[in-house]
Write an enzyme that holds these catalytic residues in place. Structure first.
Site, PDB file in Angstrom:
ATOM      1  N   CYS A 193      -3.355  -2.032   0.413  1.00  0.00           N
ATOM      2  CA  CYS A 193      -2.360  -1.576  -0.558  1.00  0.00           C
ATOM      3  C   CYS A 193      -1.151  -1.053   0.205  1.00  0.00           C
ATOM      4  O   CYS A 193      -1.302  -0.332   1.192  1.00  0.00           O
ATOM      5  CB  CYS A 193      -2.949  -0.469  -1.422  1.00  0.00           C
ATOM      6  N   HIS A 237      -5.706  -5.199  -9.203  1.00  0.00           N
ATOM      7  CA  HIS A 237      -5.156  -4.185  -8.302  1.00  0.00           C
ATOM      8  C   HIS A 237      -3.848  -3.613  -8.862  1.00  0.00           C
ATOM      9  O   HIS A 237      -3.664  -2.391  -8.915  1.00  0.00           O
ATOM     10  CB  HIS A 237      -4.934  -4.817  -6.918  1.00  0.00           C
ATOM     11  N   GLU A 238      -2.948  -4.504  -9.293  1.00  0.00           N
ATOM     12  CA  GLU A 238      -1.637  -4.053  -9.783  1.00  0.00           C
ATOM     13  C   GLU A 238      -1.758  -3.314 -11.117  1.00  0.00           C
ATOM     14  O   GLU A 238      -1.096  -2.292 -11.333  1.00  0.00           O
ATOM     15  CB  GLU A 238      -0.666  -5.230  -9.908  1.00  0.00           C
ATOM     16  N   HIS A 265      -2.816   0.194 -10.772  1.00  0.00           N
ATOM     17  CA  HIS A 265      -1.714   1.091 -10.412  1.00  0.00           C
ATOM     18  C   HIS A 265      -1.016   1.649 -11.656  1.00  0.00           C
ATOM     19  O   HIS A 265      -0.534   2.784 -11.648  1.00  0.00           O
ATOM     20  CB  HIS A 265      -0.657   0.350  -9.571  1.00  0.00           C
TER      21      HIS A 265
HETATM   22 ZN    ZN Z   1      -1.537  -1.290  -4.275  1.00  0.00          ZN
END
Ligand code: ZN
Length: 196
Positions: free
Chosen positions: A110, A152-153, A156
């Protein structure tokens, strides 16, 4: 203009980002932000960047896995990861659902945890309903590495970082990953790192 990517510990990375209205999406401000996030992601380089990572608590992320990132990877590694090039695109106000829970396990990094990596289990297939940069509704069906990037995004945008989902004993510096683990299979790494 390249934006500053905030690192873990910055409060914005732990907040739920807010939705954008269609009017906001089409505004000069957000269009400029998207352009700057594209530049920042490419310069990093990375395959995804979420707005909280540049300090903006907005439900917006950019994704791109260009062919040049894949050209030096062995075919076997690409096949194993189900990784193929993804053109640049924007996801806004995404709703994620799992199509194939997997899990599949690979090392993941990341840009907000610069210099580190860990093995993270992820769903193999997902569906994402979102808006694009023109505020048009889009449905994305993805599997493999693309599904991993989306998870993953979108994490966030809800204040979640891969360290919340990782196999904790596999957390390591990128230097040590290159020195000891990059040439080993995932199963071998998982077994060796989890042996007590
Ligand atoms: Zn990330």
């Amino acid at each position: 203009m390249k934006l500053n990517i905030v690192q873990v510990g910055e409060p914005v990375l732990r907040k739920r980002a807010r939705d954008l209205s269609p009017e906001e999406i089409r505004s000069k401000t957000i269009q400029n932000l998207i352009e700057q996030m594209k530049v920042t992601m490419r310069e990093a380089p990375g395959v995804g960047l979420a707005a909280p990572q540049i300090g903006e608590p907005l439900q917006l992320a950019v994704i791109e896995d260009p062919p040049q990132y894949l050209q030096d990877m062995p075919d076997e590694a690409l096949k194993e990861r189900e990784r193929a090039a993804i053109p640049f695109h924007v996801i806004i106000n995404p709703q994620l659902s799992i199509i194939d829970a997997g899990p599949v396990e690979f090392f993941e990094g990341c840009l907000s945890l610069s210099g580190f990596t860990a093995i993270v289990p992820r769903a193999r297939g997902v569906e994402v309903k979102c808006l694009n940069e023109r505020a048009e509704p889009v449905v994305i069906r993805a599997r493999g590495w693309y599904a991993r990037i989306l998870q993953h995004e979108i994490d966030h945008l809800y204040g979640t970082i891969y360290i919340d989902r990782m196999n904790t004993r596999t957390f390591m510096s990128l230097n040590n990953y290159a020195a000891h683990w990059s040439d080993k299979g995932i199963d071998e790494a998982l077994a060796a790192l989890n042996r007590r």
